[in-house]
Design a protein around this motif. Structure first.
Motif, mmCIF file in Angstrom:
data_model
loop_
_atom_site.group_PDB
_atom_site.id
_atom_site.type_symbol
_atom_site.label_atom_id
_atom_site.label_comp_id
_atom_site.label_asym_id
_atom_site.label_seq_id
_atom_site.Cartn_x
_atom_site.Cartn_y
_atom_site.Cartn_z
ATOM 1 N N GLU A 179 0.977 -1.066 -0.003
ATOM 2 C CA GLU A 179 -0.116 -0.071 0.021
ATOM 3 C C GLU A 179 0.871 1.243 0.043
ATOM 4 N N ASN A 181 -4.559 -2.006 4.917
ATOM 5 C CA ASN A 181 -3.655 -1.827 3.917
ATOM 6 C C ASN A 181 -3.050 -3.308 3.519
ATOM 7 N N PHE A 209 0.413 4.695 2.931
ATOM 8 C CA PHE A 209 0.055 3.733 4.230
ATOM 9 C C PHE A 209 -1.510 4.394 4.325
#
Length: 211
Positions: free
Chosen positions: A5, A69, A8
């Motif tokens: 990801e 994530n 974040f």
């Protein structure tokens, strides 16, 4: 585990948002606040998740702190517990909650998919105690976990989460330690409200070892 990801995905809200998810957490966490000033998260990842994408979800009981994530499991992963990269920019807010007011889990697949299989996380460097399942039962009066494929295992009676603000999750089910040795189990959530039984929900819980 590689965090994929970018940036974040983490948020601190001023107002709560109600999620429709029933299963919110599968984790071990300290009852008090985690030690240190950086968020530490580990997960127990099954070996057959190697090379696949998984999703880490964290949420506070009041729903004000949340992260979601995606990670990629290494192709040669052999199973077990490992630390996850967690570059939080809201560590102070996240660590202000005692472990009893944090829920989280990892699920197989990307973050937009249903949680068909979930594995446990360990929140904080001083994560202690056994694993628990955390649920949003819409304030049911009673909730139980049953294990239809484990005839020798008694049902688990779940308890309300000990905080007034229970927007994201409201119920805690402490799992017997013996279940973790089985690698993979099917659990069924049964809740009662005003004397009526709600819809059952089947969960596939993985414990990081080969089934």
């Amino acid at each position: 585990m590689t965090l994929i990801e970018n940036p974040f995905n983490e948020v601190v809200r001023k107002g709560t948002e109600i999620s429709g998810a029933r299963l919110v957490g599968f984790l071990a966490a300290p009852q008090g606040r985690p030690e240190g000033d950086a968020v530490a998260v580990a997960a127990a990842i099954p070996p057959d998740w190697q090379g696949q994408e998984l999703c880490l979800k964290i949420v506070s009981a009041d729903g004000l702190y949340e992260s979601r994530n995606a990670y990629r499991v290494a192709p040669g992963w052999s199973g077990g517990r490992t630390a996850l990269s967690y570059p939080s920019t809201h560590a102070r807010e996240a660590l202000a909650y005692p472990g009893s007011q944090i829920a989280g889990l990892v699920s197989l697949g990307d973050c937009g998919q249903p949680q068909a299989q979930v594995a446990p996380i360990y929140w904080g460097r001083n994560a202690a105690g056994g694993l628990a399942v955390l649920l949003n039962t819409a304030r049911s009066d009673e909730t139980f976990l049953t294990f239809p494929d484990q005839p020798d295992q008694d049902d688990v009676t779940c308890e309300p989460v000990a905080t007034e603000l229970r927007t994201a999750f409201d119920t805690r089910c402490d799992l017997p330690a013996a279940l973790a040795a089985r690698g993979e189990i099917e659990a069924v959530v049964i809740s009662f409200k005003n004397g009526e039984m709600g819809p059952e929900e089947r969960l596939t819980l993985r414990f990081g070892a080969a089934p």
